[in-house]
Design a protein around this motif. Structure first.
Motif, short mmCIF file in Angstrom:
data_model
loop_
_atom_site.label_atom_id
_atom_site.label_comp_id
_atom_site.label_asym_id
_atom_site.label_seq_id
_atom_site.Cartn_x
_atom_site.Cartn_y
_atom_site.Cartn_z
N THR A 155 0.85 -1.18 0.00
CA THR A 155 0.00 0.00 0.00
C THR A 155 0.89 1.24 0.00
O THR A 155 1.93 1.27 0.66
CB THR A 155 -0.94 0.04 1.22
N VAL A 251 3.80 0.41 2.82
CA VAL A 251 3.84 -0.82 3.63
C VAL A 251 3.88 -1.99 2.67
O VAL A 251 3.11 -2.05 1.70
CB VAL A 251 2.61 -0.94 4.54
N SER A 253 3.95 -6.29 2.67
CA SER A 253 3.81 -7.51 3.47
C SER A 253 4.00 -8.74 2.60
O SER A 253 3.71 -8.74 1.40
CB SER A 253 2.44 -7.56 4.15
N HIS A 313 -3.72 -10.41 4.45
CA HIS A 313 -2.96 -9.21 4.05
C HIS A 313 -3.82 -7.95 4.15
O HIS A 313 -3.35 -6.91 4.62
CB HIS A 313 -2.45 -9.37 2.62
N HIS A 317 -2.93 -4.58 6.40
CA HIS A 317 -2.82 -3.23 5.86
C HIS A 317 -3.91 -2.31 6.44
O HIS A 317 -3.65 -1.12 6.66
CB HIS A 317 -2.87 -3.28 4.34
N MET A 331 -3.47 -0.07 -3.57
CA MET A 331 -2.98 -1.36 -3.09
C MET A 331 -2.57 -2.21 -4.29
O MET A 331 -3.31 -2.28 -5.28
CB MET A 331 -4.04 -2.10 -2.27
#
Length: 473
Positions: A155, A251, A253, A313, A317, A331
């Protein structure tokens, strides 16, 4: 008076296989052939054993013949093709021989129609990590892998990139408070629509997994899974997001389907190996035919696990977005360890397994991470058919976990992290940056597979474990 009743020992001596065929033979003889001597019974059963197909529709001997046919088919080894199909290798000089050997075995499967090996490839079980395999109407559970639907998710925020460096301590606290790894979970797990899916009530193996899936929802696994703050830089002014080129706090992940995916993988791999007997070197490539109930059941379970991984996920987020007090601008998400129904160049239906490889069809966006001290890349697929519309899923391991622990020192890794300006929570020597291949070389090997749209530079990284790496002796 001598008994005329036959025994299991006598049937085994005759050549009958262990299992239902013996029981069926004994039941039929006692029910329909009581007047015959033991010798006559054994002679009759010997004929059924020699040619069970001739007796399959026999009024009384049919059950014995059917049991023999099923057992024979069940135990019959499936031979590999003598010659393997040709396949494309990207960055062969950077790929260990073990991975190439595994791929060449996979290319000999009777169900294989195409394959490719990505530049981040290394040896795994069955299909190598970084292996792409297309099959005809069949799915290979170990061709998908244990961590079904493992994925990357990024994101971007309308927050200056400098935030990642100037507010590193604050970002560390956000990761500690709002992410969980390994066996740790949230006291009050959030709900998600994926938990209401009918598969949890219709597929037996999934019924007992729902509660654990709920507890692990929104968490990350161990190993190489992470959640990190960093800086994304958009390099293409014609990007799909409609955002200006430049740098954004981001961010990123990386995690999968947790215990749900692992248990699905174990169950259906065992089922496939039990029903699809392959030579020892290929045994982990056992497949399930998609026209069978087992194949269809695995397909549904696999897709559920992939959707569950995505839900994890999204919750990660969402929690961090709420903590930042911002909504993400965009995203980006892509996944690996999965099988897709696709078309080949001729328009034929194929099943594409990407184990540690990601979709890179024309225009498809994805994320290819490096290591915690090297950049990752936002990419756009070129749709290269020789690669079966695929690209790497990361840099790929250069060093096994065991070798990393044997050869690297904590002092050496701390120095490396400090030089790169990385704040790290958790992790260990087996995930040190130097165990991975050079991401720049990996990207160079796949220039014909993807275009680079942007980059991502890690700044604050959290992996499994709550201890700071720099404080572990």
């Amino acid at each position: 008076m001598a008994t005329t009743k036959i025994t299991g020992k006598e049937l085994r001596a005759l050549g009958y296989p262990e299992g239902r065929a013996i029981g069926s033979a004994m039941e039929v003889m006692e029910a329909h052939y009581k007047g015959k001597s033991k010798r006559q019974k054994l002679e009759l059963l010997a004929r059924v054993l020699q040619t069970p197909g001739l007796y399959a529709k026999h009024e009384t001997l049919g059950p014995v013949a059917t049991s023999l046919i099923i057992k024979t088919e069940h135990n019959q080894a499936i031979e590999l093709n003598t010659r393997r199909l040709e396949y494309s290798i990207y960055g062969a000089e950077a790929i260990e021989q073990g991975a190439i050997h595994q791929m060449e075995i996979a290319m000999k499967l009777p169900v294989t129609v195409a394959g490719a090996l990505m530049p981040d490839a290394h040896q795994g079980y069955g299909l190598p990590i970084g292996g792409v395999l297309a099959t005809n109407n069949s799915v290979i559970p170990y061709g998908v892998g244990v961590d079904i639907g493992c994925r990357m998710c990024m994101t971007l925020y309308d927050i200056p990139a400098s935030y990642a460096s100037h507010r590193a301590d604050e970002l560390k606290m956000l990761l500690m408070e709002h992410t969980r790894f390994g066996n740790a979970g949230f006291k009050r797990p959030e709900d998600d629509a994926v938990l209401s899916r009918r598969e949890f009530g219709e597929i037996n193996i999934l019924k007992a997994m729902k509660d654990r899936a709920h507890k692990q929802l929104g968490t990350s696994g161990g190993g190489n899974h992470f959640v990190e703050f960093g800086v994304a830089e958009l390099l293409d002014e014609n990007n799909e997001f409609g955002l200006p080129i430049g740098k954004y706090l981001s961010v990123l992940s990386h995690s999968g389907s947790r215990g749900l995916g692992a248990n699905i993988a174990r169950h259906y791999t065992k089922l496939a190996m039990d029903k699809c007997k392959l030579p020892g070197e290929a045994k982990h490539l056992a497949w399930l035919d998609l026209d069978t109930e087992d194949g269809q059941e695995y397909w549904l379970a696999m897709n559920l696990a992939g959707d569950y991984a995505s839900a994890c996920h999204h919750q990660i987020h969402q929690r961090l977005a709420k903590a930042l007090g911002e909504q993400p601008l965009v995203m980006i998400e892509n996944h690996h360890n999965f099988a897709w129904k696709e078309k080949d160049a001729a328009g034929n239906d194929i099943i594409v397994h990407r184990k540690g490889a990601t979709p890179a069809g024309k225009g498809v966006l994805g994320i290819i991470p490096g290591s915690m001290t090297s950049p990752g890349f936002i990419v756009r697929g070129k749709g290269e058919m020789a690669a079966i519309n695929s690209a790497s899923h990361g840099a790929g391991r250069l060093m096994s976990r065991t070798k990393a622990k044997q050869t690297l020192s904590k002092q050496e890794v701390r120095k490396h992290l400090k030089k790169a300006g990385i704040e790290l929570i958790g992790s260990g020597l087996d995930e040190a940056p130097m165990v991975y291949k050079d991401i720049h070389k990996v990207m160079a090997f796949q220039q014909e597979l993807v275009d680079v749209v942007g980059s991502f530079t890690p700044k604050v990284v959290r992996m499994c474990g709550d201890e700071r790496f720099a404080e572990v002796d």
